[in-house]
Design a protein around this motif. Structure first.
Motif, PDB file in Angstrom:
ATOM      1  N   LEU A  60       0.814  -1.214   0.000  1.00  0.00           N
ATOM      2  CA  LEU A  60       0.000   0.000   0.000  1.00  0.00           C
ATOM      3  C   LEU A  60       0.845   1.260   0.000  1.00  0.00           C
ATOM      4  O   LEU A  60       0.491   2.257  -0.610  1.00  0.00           O
ATOM      5  CB  LEU A  60      -0.927   0.012   1.222  1.00  0.00           C
ATOM      6  CG  LEU A  60      -1.974  -1.104   1.283  1.00  0.00           C
ATOM      7  CD1 LEU A  60      -2.756  -0.997   2.573  1.00  0.00           C
ATOM      8  CD2 LEU A  60      -2.907  -1.033   0.098  1.00  0.00           C
TER       9      LEU A  60
ATOM     10  N   ALA B  21      -4.048   1.253   7.382  1.00  0.00           N
ATOM     11  CA  ALA B  21      -4.560  -0.052   6.946  1.00  0.00           C
ATOM     12  C   ALA B  21      -4.715  -0.944   8.172  1.00  0.00           C
ATOM     13  O   ALA B  21      -3.993  -0.798   9.173  1.00  0.00           O
ATOM     14  CB  ALA B  21      -3.630  -0.699   5.935  1.00  0.00           C
TER      15      ALA B  21
ATOM     16  N   GLU C 265     -13.044   2.992   1.585  1.00  0.00           N
ATOM     17  CA  GLU C 265     -12.289   1.893   2.182  1.00  0.00           C
ATOM     18  C   GLU C 265     -12.999   1.335   3.408  1.00  0.00           C
ATOM     19  O   GLU C 265     -13.006   0.124   3.647  1.00  0.00           O
ATOM     20  CB  GLU C 265     -10.892   2.370   2.599  1.00  0.00           C
ATOM     21  CG  GLU C 265      -9.940   2.584   1.445  1.00  0.00           C
ATOM     22  CD  GLU C 265      -8.692   3.332   1.880  1.00  0.00           C
ATOM     23  OE1 GLU C 265      -8.421   3.363   3.105  1.00  0.00           O
ATOM     24  OE2 GLU C 265      -8.008   3.900   1.013  1.00  0.00           O
TER      25      GLU C 265
END
Length: 459
Positions: free
Chosen positions: A27, A43, A291
């Motif tokens: 990422l 994340a 997300e």
């Protein structure tokens, strides 16, 4: 809210490589040069039954006067203030440096639990372990010898992080807010776009402090509201959760705060300033809503300063949809929180999106749709064989999540996934995030195994 774990250290010690390793995805941008990471990345990861959010930060350069480096340092300091545990990454091959000492001094003052990760060790025994030993001088506790690039010592680092996390809360792993009939709406946006003014206009009272000075709101404020017999909670997101040091002095706007508020909301209202074009921070917030799987409504505030020309509004809408095409499904509204124009429309749309957020589709209708999709747009060839989609069912709501059983779950092209998602949106009129899960048929592996001896016998 999931616990937060910040990854900090001076530039080029391997923070982003470690971040990618811990979350199991590439990422964060990784280059063998200092200063590549300038903003924070977020994340989730799981270990030993705990789910937590990692924050990758830019290189911590103590005392630098350069404006950009100063901003990077402040971002890292803010991440430390807001997190539950800090991973302090050092380059064990290069050894202890004055810059490391300065970072360690700041971390000791922060009072937060710290795990020292002695990185760039190709193995974790013998001499390599000895190279990590000098970092005990920091007085920050255990030092984990490791190699983020090769994955060595990562499990020990995870264990140490989990051991330092606060006790697990009951709702920590909950992906969706409680389904108690209350619509939870997070008002998010950059400083000075009118978030508090919008909340006051909706409530028809001065519930929160509104000022032209960016960063007036410091703590998230929950405001209960009953609108057309529907109970809601509006949350005006804080710039910062706690009033102290870097958070209080510098940062009037925090992605962390928006992230936390979004996690307990059904709908995120992204407020933007009509007098300014969409900027990176707006896109980042919209991306976080996607997300996190939260319904999103984009509200263009201060439209009274632009005018009421319908053609101008449509031009603005199209350019915004292009800039934020990854959330092209999200409704776009034009309001003036100051005059109260169209603010009730924001609530109407939020309530409608909350219903869609918890939508459940009948399985027979879904499978009729699947048949129609495959007939009209046959599935592509995957690894030399036609992709076969057998059936579909909805496995979760908030956001709507659909499982499709097929013969090659790992080989479905992104383009075909988009086609399926768009058909689901069109059929059920959904303007919220949609999740797709692809699975193989029960017993497919056994059937394949039984075929192998039969095929071998033919040769």
């Amino acid at each position: 809210m999931k616990p937060l774990v910040a990854i900090v250290g001076r530039p080029n010690v391997g923070k982003s490589t470690l971040f990618n390793r811990l979350v199991g995805k590439r990422l964060a941008l990784v280059e063998d040069m200092p200063g590549v990471t300038r903003d924070r990345h977020y994340a989730d990861a799981q270990w030993e039954g705990r789910t937590f959010t990692f924050i990758d930060t830019g290189g911590f350069v103590p005392g630098e006067e350069d404006t950009l480096l100063q901003q990077v340092r402040e971002q890292a300091q803010l991440a430390v203030e807001e997190c539950d545990v800090t991973i302090f990454v050092v380059d064990a091959r290069e050894g202890l440096t004055p810059a490391d000492e300065a970072v360690a001094k700041y971390l000791r003052k922060s009072g937060k639990p710290v795990v020292v990760a002695a990185n760039k060790l190709d193995n974790t025994s013998g001499t390599m372990q000895a190279l990590a030993a000098e970092f005990y001088k920091f007085g920050l506790g255990e030092v984990q010898a490791m190699s983020a690039e090769h994955g060595l010592g990562v499990s020990g680092l995870f264990d140490e992080v989990v051991a330092k996390l606060p006790p697990k809360e009951e709702d920590e792993d909950a992906e969706a807010p409680p389904d108690d009939g209350i619509v939870r709406v997070a008002i998010i946006g950059r400083p000075n776009v009118g978030k508090s003014t919008l909340v006051n206009a909706i409530l028809k009272e001065k519930r929160v402090v509104a000022s032209e000075v960016p960063g007036t709101t410091r703590d998230p404020v929950d405001s209960p509201l009953t609108y057309k017999d529907q109970k809601l909670i509006l949350t005006d997101t804080a710039g910062i959760r706690r009033k102290k040091t870097i958070a209080h002095r510098v940062e009037q706007y925090s992605v962390i705060s928006a992230l936390k508020t979004m996690e307990r909301s059904d709908v995120a209202v992204l407020l933007m300033d009509a007098t300014e074009p969409a900027v990176d921070q707006d896109a980042k917030l919209a991306g976080l809503a996607e997300e996190r799987g939260r319904a999103l409504v984009i509200v263009i505030n201060k439209w009274d300063l632009i005018g009421v020309d319908q053609r101008r509004q449509e031009t603005y809408r199209e350019s915004l949809k292009y800039a934020l095409k990854f959330v092209g499904y999200a409704p776009i509204l034009f309001t003036s929180a100051l005059t109260g124009s169209k603010v009730e429309k924001v609530v109407d749309v939020a309530v409608e999106l909350a219903k869609q957020f918890r939508f459940r589709a009948p399985t027979p209708q879904l499978n009729r749709l699947l048949e129609h999709m495959v007939d009209n747009h046959p599935a592509p060839i995957v690894r030399g064989k036609p992709l076969r989609l057998y059936y579909i069912t909805q496995v979760a709501a908030a956001p709507p999540t659909f499982a499709l059983t097929c013969n090659h779950p790992d080989g479905v092209p992104d383009m075909y996934k988009r086609y399926i998602t768009n058909q689901l949106r069109k059929t059920f009129d959904l303007r919220v995030p949609i999740r797709l899960v692809f699975r193989e048929r029960p017993g497919q592996a056994k059937r394949a195994a039984r075929k192998k001896p039969h095929l071998q016998g033919k040769h």
